[in-house]
Scaffold this motif. Structure first.
Motif, PDB file in Angstrom:
ATOM      1  N   ALA A  90      10.909  -2.327  -1.253  1.00 32.11           N
ATOM      2  CA  ALA A  90      11.060  -2.615  -2.688  1.00 32.11           C
ATOM      3  C   ALA A  90       9.700  -2.881  -3.335  1.00 32.11           C
ATOM      4  O   ALA A  90       9.428  -2.455  -4.465  1.00 32.11           O
ATOM      5  CB  ALA A  90      11.986  -3.822  -2.879  1.00 32.11           C
ATOM      6  N   LEU A  91       8.826  -3.555  -2.646  1.00 30.82           N
ATOM      7  CA  LEU A  91       7.491  -3.838  -3.180  1.00 30.82           C
ATOM      8  C   LEU A  91       6.707  -2.558  -3.364  1.00 30.82           C
ATOM      9  O   LEU A  91       6.016  -2.369  -4.374  1.00 30.82           O
ATOM     10  CB  LEU A  91       6.747  -4.809  -2.248  1.00 30.82           C
ATOM     11  CG  LEU A  91       5.352  -5.209  -2.688  1.00 30.82           C
ATOM     12  CD1 LEU A  91       5.402  -5.921  -4.046  1.00 30.82           C
ATOM     13  CD2 LEU A  91       4.708  -6.119  -1.644  1.00 30.82           C
ATOM     14  N   ALA A  92       6.835  -1.628  -2.385  1.00 33.50           N
ATOM     15  CA  ALA A  92       6.124  -0.347  -2.515  1.00 33.50           C
ATOM     16  C   ALA A  92       6.682   0.453  -3.689  1.00 33.50           C
ATOM     17  O   ALA A  92       5.956   1.178  -4.363  1.00 33.50           O
ATOM     18  CB  ALA A  92       6.249   0.438  -1.204  1.00 33.50           C
ATOM     19  N   THR A  93       7.999   0.366  -3.930  1.00 34.42           N
ATOM     20  CA  THR A  93       8.608   1.110  -5.037  1.00 34.42           C
ATOM     21  C   THR A  93       8.135   0.575  -6.390  1.00 34.42           C
ATOM     22  O   THR A  93       7.902   1.326  -7.329  1.00 34.42           O
ATOM     23  CB  THR A  93      10.139   1.011  -4.939  1.00 34.42           C
ATOM     24  OG1 THR A  93      10.550   1.522  -3.676  1.00 34.42           O
ATOM     25  CG2 THR A  93      10.804   1.824  -6.051  1.00 34.42           C
ATOM     26  N   LEU A  94       7.970  -0.717  -6.496  1.00 32.73           N
ATOM     27  CA  LEU A  94       7.604  -1.349  -7.766  1.00 32.73           C
ATOM     28  C   LEU A  94       6.109  -1.501  -7.950  1.00 32.73           C
ATOM     29  O   LEU A  94       5.672  -2.064  -8.960  1.00 32.73           O
ATOM     30  CB  LEU A  94       8.262  -2.739  -7.859  1.00 32.73           C
ATOM     31  CG  LEU A  94       9.788  -2.758  -7.825  1.00 32.73           C
ATOM     32  CD1 LEU A  94      10.304  -4.181  -7.823  1.00 32.73           C
ATOM     33  CD2 LEU A  94      10.358  -1.974  -9.003  1.00 32.73           C
ATOM     34  N   ASP A  95       5.313  -1.028  -7.039  1.00 31.11           N
ATOM     35  CA  ASP A  95       3.861  -1.183  -7.152  1.00 31.11           C
ATOM     36  C   ASP A  95       3.362  -0.319  -8.305  1.00 31.11           C
ATOM     37  O   ASP A  95       3.478   0.906  -8.274  1.00 31.11           O
ATOM     38  CB  ASP A  95       3.186  -0.756  -5.848  1.00 31.11           C
ATOM     39  CG  ASP A  95       1.696  -1.058  -5.872  1.00 31.11           C
ATOM     40  OD1 ASP A  95       1.224  -1.634  -6.886  1.00 31.11           O
ATOM     41  OD2 ASP A  95       1.002  -0.749  -4.894  1.00 31.11           O
ATOM     42  N   PRO A  96       2.799  -0.929  -9.378  1.00 34.98           N
ATOM     43  CA  PRO A  96       2.334  -0.125 -10.519  1.00 34.98           C
ATOM     44  C   PRO A  96       1.116   0.714 -10.190  1.00 34.98           C
ATOM     45  O   PRO A  96       0.783   1.641 -10.911  1.00 34.98           O
ATOM     46  CB  PRO A  96       2.029  -1.193 -11.569  1.00 34.98           C
ATOM     47  CG  PRO A  96       1.731  -2.415 -10.809  1.00 34.98           C
ATOM     48  CD  PRO A  96       2.613  -2.370  -9.594  1.00 34.98           C
ATOM     49  N   LYS A  97       0.428   0.400  -9.143  1.00 37.19           N
ATOM     50  CA  LYS A  97      -0.765   1.188  -8.796  1.00 37.19           C
ATOM     51  C   LYS A  97      -0.397   2.509  -8.106  1.00 37.19           C
ATOM     52  O   LYS A  97      -1.253   3.355  -7.896  1.00 37.19           O
ATOM     53  CB  LYS A  97      -1.681   0.342  -7.894  1.00 37.19           C
ATOM     54  CG  LYS A  97      -2.263  -0.867  -8.609  1.00 37.19           C
ATOM     55  CD  LYS A  97      -3.233  -1.600  -7.710  1.00 37.19           C
ATOM     56  CE  LYS A  97      -3.839  -2.799  -8.437  1.00 37.19           C
ATOM     57  NZ  LYS A  97      -4.791  -3.514  -7.581  1.00 37.19           N
ATOM     58  N   ARG A  98       0.885   2.652  -7.719  1.00 38.89           N
ATOM     59  CA  ARG A  98       1.340   3.909  -7.080  1.00 38.89           C
ATOM     60  C   ARG A  98       2.607   4.385  -7.806  1.00 38.89           C
ATOM     61  O   ARG A  98       3.716   4.159  -7.357  1.00 38.89           O
ATOM     62  CB  ARG A  98       1.620   3.675  -5.600  1.00 38.89           C
ATOM     63  CG  ARG A  98       0.343   3.350  -4.791  1.00 38.89           C
ATOM     64  CD  ARG A  98       0.642   3.286  -3.309  1.00 38.89           C
ATOM     65  NE  ARG A  98       1.558   2.168  -3.038  1.00 38.89           N
ATOM     66  CZ  ARG A  98       2.035   1.917  -1.810  1.00 38.89           C
ATOM     67  NH1 ARG A  98       1.705   2.708  -0.785  1.00 38.89           N
ATOM     68  NH2 ARG A  98       2.849   0.902  -1.612  1.00 38.89           N
ATOM     69  N   PRO A  99       2.452   4.993  -8.990  1.00 35.66           N
ATOM     70  CA  PRO A  99       3.648   5.399  -9.775  1.00 35.66           C
ATOM     71  C   PRO A  99       4.484   6.444  -9.022  1.00 35.66           C
ATOM     72  O   PRO A  99       3.965   7.314  -8.322  1.00 35.66           O
ATOM     73  CB  PRO A  99       3.048   5.974 -11.050  1.00 35.66           C
ATOM     74  CG  PRO A  99       1.635   5.456 -11.093  1.00 35.66           C
ATOM     75  CD  PRO A  99       1.212   5.291  -9.683  1.00 35.66           C
TER      76      PRO A  99
END
Length: 497
Positions: free
Chosen positions: A412-421
Motif C-alpha cells: 500500500a505504501l508503494a502504491t501511494l508513494d507520490p514519487k512513483r506515480p
C-alpha cells in the motif's frame, strides 16, 4: 437794655473761615521710612551687650533673635551671609556683644538691630556655650571610645598641623628627630582667630585625601598642635565643624592644643589627647634607642635560652646513655636473635599452611562430580524444551500474521508513494522541485513540471481554473444555453484544471 430787635436776622450770615495749616499730611509709609532713615543715620554703628533669646533660624538662612537685659529687649536679625563668619553662633541664654546698625521694620512699625558681628561677652558665656555643644556631640556618640582609632606603633610619616612660626613646631620636630627619625610633613595654618578653625579643618581633609603611593605619601598619624593661651585664644578649637572633621578623619589624630590644664572640644573627639605639643611627639613616636636596647636584650635572651635548651638536652642524653649497654652491638643482639628464630620457623609454617589448604580442597572436590553437573544441565534442557513446545506454535503464528500485515502495508505504501506515480496519475512540481498539492498554490503563467511514471514534461499554467460543468436540463424548464467552450490551449501547454 437789649431788645428783641437786636437778634433779628436780615439775611443769611457766613460762618467764620477755619484756620489753615501749611504742614501737609504724611502717609503711614512715608512716616515709617522717614523714621527708618533717621534711625539708620543716627545709630548706624552700635555695640550692644545682652542675652540672646528666641533664636529662630529661617529656611532662607537668616537668623532672627531677641537681645535682652534685665529691663529691656530689642529684636535682631543676622543675614545669611554673615552667619558663617560670626565669632560665636547664636544660642538661647548666651550673653554676647554684637555690633550692627539700628533700623526699623516698617511693616510692624518696630525697630531692630541688623547684627554684623557677634562675640561672647566673657569666659562664662564661652564655657556655657561650650558645655552645651559638648553635651550635644556626646549624645551623638562622637566621644565614644569605640570610635577612636589605634595609633600606629612605628609611623613612617607624621603630619603636623600648626603654625609654621613659633616654638611649637620646633619642639615637635626636635623631639621626633631625637626619638624616632622619620618623615614629617608640616601643614601651616593660623591657630588663633576666626579663620583658624576653617584652616585646620581644611588641613585635616587635605591630609586625609592623600594616597599612600602618591608623590607625597599620606601620613600614618596627624598632630594638631598649638601653644597655651586664654579661653578666647583657644576658642577656634571648640568649633563644631572642626570637631566633626576630626571625628570623621580616616587618619588617627593626636590633639595637642594648649597646656596640660587647657581643654578644647577636639580633645574629646580626637583619637588621643596629649598634654603638650612635646608630649604629642612623645606619644606619636617610640624611642629608637630603647628599641635597639630591647632588640639587643631579646637577642641575648634568645641566645641564653638556646644555650639552656641545648644543655638540658645534653644532660638528658647523658642520663639516657647511662642506661644503655657499653657496645651498640649488645643493644641489637636480642632483637637480631628474635629475627633469626622467626625466619627459621617461616619455611615450615608456609609448608603447613599449604598442606592445610590442600586437605580443604580435597574435601570440597570430593563432593563434586561430572554426573551431578550433567544432571543439572539435563534438567535445565528439559525445562527449555517444555517451554518451546508450549509457546512455540503460538509465537510462530503471531510472527506469520505480523509478517503478512507488514507485506500488505509495504504494498500500500508503494502504491501511494507520490514519487512513483502509477499509470493514469501524475505529480505536479514547481521550478524548485517541490510538490504542489492544491490548485490554490498555482498562479497563471507559473512554470511547472508534470511527472509521470515513465518520465516528466514541462508545462505552464494558463487560466485561473477549469470551467464549471453545465447543469443537466429539467422537463419544467427550457434547457439553458450552452456555456461557450474555452479556447483551445496552445501547443505544448494545457489547462491542468
Amino acid at each position: 437794655m437789649i431788645s428783641d430787635d437786636d437778634y433779628a436776622f436780615e439775611g443769611p450770615v457766613e460762618a467764620p473761615a477755619a484756620a489753615r495749616d501749611n504742614n501737609p499730611p504724611l502717609s503711614i509709609s512715608e512716616l515709617s521710612f522717614a523714621l527708618k532713615r533717621t534711625l539708620e543715620d543716627r545709630f548706624g554703628h552700635v555695640r550692644l551687650r545682652g542675652e540672646i533669646s528666641k533664636v529662630s533660624r529661617h529656611a532662607s538662612g537668616h537668623v532672627y533673635l531677641t537681645l535682652k537685659d534685665d529691663k529691656a529687649a530689642i529684636d535682631g536679625v543676622i543675614w545669611k551671609g554673615v552667619v558663617r563668619g560670626l565669632g560665636a553662633q547664636p544660642e538661647s541664654g548666651l550673653e554676647v556683644i554684637v555690633t550692627g546698625k539700628i533700623t526699623s521694620y516698617p511693616a510692624r512699625s518696630s525697630y531692630q538691630i541688623v547684627i554684623e558681628s557677634m562675640e561672647p561677652a566673657g569666659a562664662g558665656a564661652l564655657l556655657a556655650q561650650l558645655e552645651r555643644l559638648k553635651a550635644r556631640l556626646r549624645d551623638e556618640g562622637l566621644f565614644e571610645p569605640s570610635r577612636k582609632k589605634p595609633l600606629p606603633t612605628f609611623p613612617a610619616t607624621i603630619g603636623v598641623i600648626t603654625s609654621p612660626t613659633g616654638a611649637v613646631i620646633r619642639d615637635i620636630l626636635h623631639r621626633i628627630a631625637e626619638r624616632w627619625p622619620c618623615r614629617v610633613i608640616v601643614w601651616p595654618v593660623v591657630v588663633q582667630g576666626d579663620a583658624a578653625s576653617g584652616q585646620v579643618a581644611k588641613a585635616i581633609r587635605g591630609f586625609d585625601q592623600m594616597t599612600p603611593d602618591g608623590p607625597i605619601p599620606r601620613p600614618d598619624l596627624l598632630i594638631v598642635a598649638r601653644g597655651g593661651g586664654s579661653v578666647e585664644d583657644l576658642w577656634c578649637f571648640n568649633d563644631e565643624g572642626l570637631a566633626r572633621t576630626v571625628a570623621e578623619a580616616r587618619i588617627p589624630i593626636i590633639s595637642a592644643v594648649g597646656h596640660e590644664t587647657d581643654t578644647t572640644l577636639i580633645d574629646f573627639v580626637s583619637d588621643r589627647r596629649a598634654p603638650t605639643p612635646t608630649g604629642a611627639a612623645e606619644i606619636a613616636t617610640p624611642v629608637l634607642a630603647d628599641l635597639r636596647w630591647a632588640l639587643s636584650d631579646l637577642e641575648g635572651r634568645l641566645a641564653r635560652s638556646g644555650s639552656r635548651l641545648l644543655e638540658d638536652r645534653r644532660t638528658r642524653l647523658r642520663a639516657a646513655a647511662r642506661g644503655l649497654p657499653a657496645r651498640p652491638e649488645d643493644l641489637l643482639a636480642l632483637p637480631q636473635q628474635r629475627l633469626d628464630h622467626a625466619a627459621s620457623r617461616l619455611g615450615s609454617g608456609l609448608h603447613r599452611n599449604v598442606a592445610v589448604h590442600e586437605r580443604q580442597l580435597a574435601v570440597v572436590g570430593g563432593r563434586l562430580s561430572k554426573g551431578l553437573l550433567d544432571r543439572a544441565i539435563e534438567r535445565r534442557g528439559d525445562r527449555l524444551a517444555a517451554y518451546a513446545d508450549r509457546f512455540g506454535p503460538a509465537m510462530k503464528r503471531r510472527l506469520d500474521r505480523d509478517e503478512t500485515r507488514l507485506a500488505a502495508l509495504s504494498r500500500a505504501l508503494a502504491t501511494l508513494d507520490p514519487k512513483r506515480p502509477k499509470p493514469g496519475f501524475a505529480r505536479i512540481e514547481d521550478a524548485e522541485g517541490a510538490m504542489i498539492a492544491s490548485a490554490a498554490a498555482l498562479s497563471s503563467g507559473q512554470a511547472v513540471r508534470i511527472v509521470f511514471g515513465d518520465g516528466a514534461r514541462a508545462a505552464t499554467i494558463d487560466g485561473e481554473g477549469a470551467a464549471p460543468r453545465p447543469a443537466a436540463p429539467t422537463a419544467a424548464k427550457p434547457a439553458p444555453k450552452p456555456t461557450p467552450r474555452p479556447k483551445a490551449p496552445t501547443a505544448g501547454q494545457g489547462d491542468l484544471f
